[in-house]
Each structure stands twice: as C-alpha cells, then as structure tokens.
Design a protein around this motif. Structure first.
Motif, PDB file in Angstrom:
ATOM      1  N   ARG A 205       0.815  -1.220   0.000  1.00 17.68           N
ATOM      2  CA  ARG A 205       0.000   0.000   0.000  1.00 17.68           C
ATOM      3  C   ARG A 205       0.847   1.267   0.000  1.00 17.68           C
ATOM      4  N   TYR A 206       2.120   1.145   0.340  1.00 19.56           N
ATOM      5  CA  TYR A 206       2.997   2.313   0.380  1.00 19.56           C
ATOM      6  C   TYR A 206       3.770   2.532  -0.922  1.00 19.56           C
ATOM      7  N   THR A 207       3.649   1.611  -1.855  1.00 17.45           N
ATOM      8  CA  THR A 207       4.299   1.760  -3.153  1.00 17.45           C
ATOM      9  C   THR A 207       3.640   2.915  -3.901  1.00 17.45           C
ATOM     10  N   THR A 208       4.471   3.819  -4.418  1.00 15.71           N
ATOM     11  CA  THR A 208       3.922   4.988  -5.114  1.00 15.71           C
ATOM     12  C   THR A 208       3.923   4.775  -6.623  1.00 15.71           C
ATOM     13  N   GLU A 209       3.104   5.545  -7.283  1.00 16.13           N
ATOM     14  CA  GLU A 209       3.071   5.508  -8.744  1.00 16.13           C
ATOM     15  C   GLU A 209       4.425   5.941  -9.318  1.00 16.13           C
TER      16      GLU A 209
END
Length: 110
Positions: free
Chosen positions: A65-69
């Motif tokens: 959930r913390y992976t960014t675009e």
C-alpha cells in the motif's frame, strides 16, 4: 497475489538484473517466493512450460500500500536499458542454439 508479478526476461540472468536494479535503489527478487534462496528455477514456473532461457531471467516485483506511482514509473523507465545492456552481453541471445533447445525440452519433462 494481486500485489505480486513475476516477469521473465529471456536470455539474461535474474541475478544480473537485480544487481543493476540495486544501483537505482530498486528492490526486487529473482525467481518466485517458493524458491527464494535457491538458484533452481521455480517448479511452478517450470510447470507453466516457460523456456529455460526465460526461467533464469525471472524477476519478482511485490507492491504494498505504500508503493507509489512514481516508484512504479521509475522501474518502467530503467528496465528497458537494463535488459538491453544485459542481452548485449548474453551468449544465449540467438534461438538457433540446438543444445539450448535440448536443455529447454529436458527441463520441461522434469
């Protein structure tokens, strides 16, 4: 798992890809989770009938959930150059290697 993808890059070693990804601060794993710590290709990937030349170039990307675009875009940006660089060094980049095709057939029957 919907947050995990395994991508095989033909004619190059997954470990080499990981070394170059590390230079960019990108974390990934080679092979599948069920074979982590082993140099053997995943039995699951072998059962899918993937060729030997692809199995050893398998990279696993896991997202959370913390992976960014922006992080995903960075991987997409650097991967083509990494793959191109490593394929240029690969002695296996030609499909006409009859001994290599024999290896692929032998692995498929394991």
């Amino acid at each position: 798992m919907p947050n995990t993808t395994n991508i095989g890059f033909k004619y190059i070693e997954g470990e080499a890809i990981l070394l170059l990804l590390n230079k960019y601060g990108i974390c990934a794993s080679s092979g599948s989770a069920c074979t982590s710590g082993s140099l053997e290709p995943s039995h699951v990937l072998r059962a899918m009938g993937l060729p030997y030349t692809t199995l050893h170039g398998s990279i696993r990307f896991s997202l959370c959930r913390y992976t960014t675009e922006a992080e995903i875009d960075r991987v997409i940006e650097v991967m083509p150059a990494i793959v191109e660089r490593l394929r240029a060094l690969s002695p296996f980049k030609n499909d006409d290697s009859s001994w290599l095709q024999g290896q692929e057939q032998a692995l498929a029957h394991r």
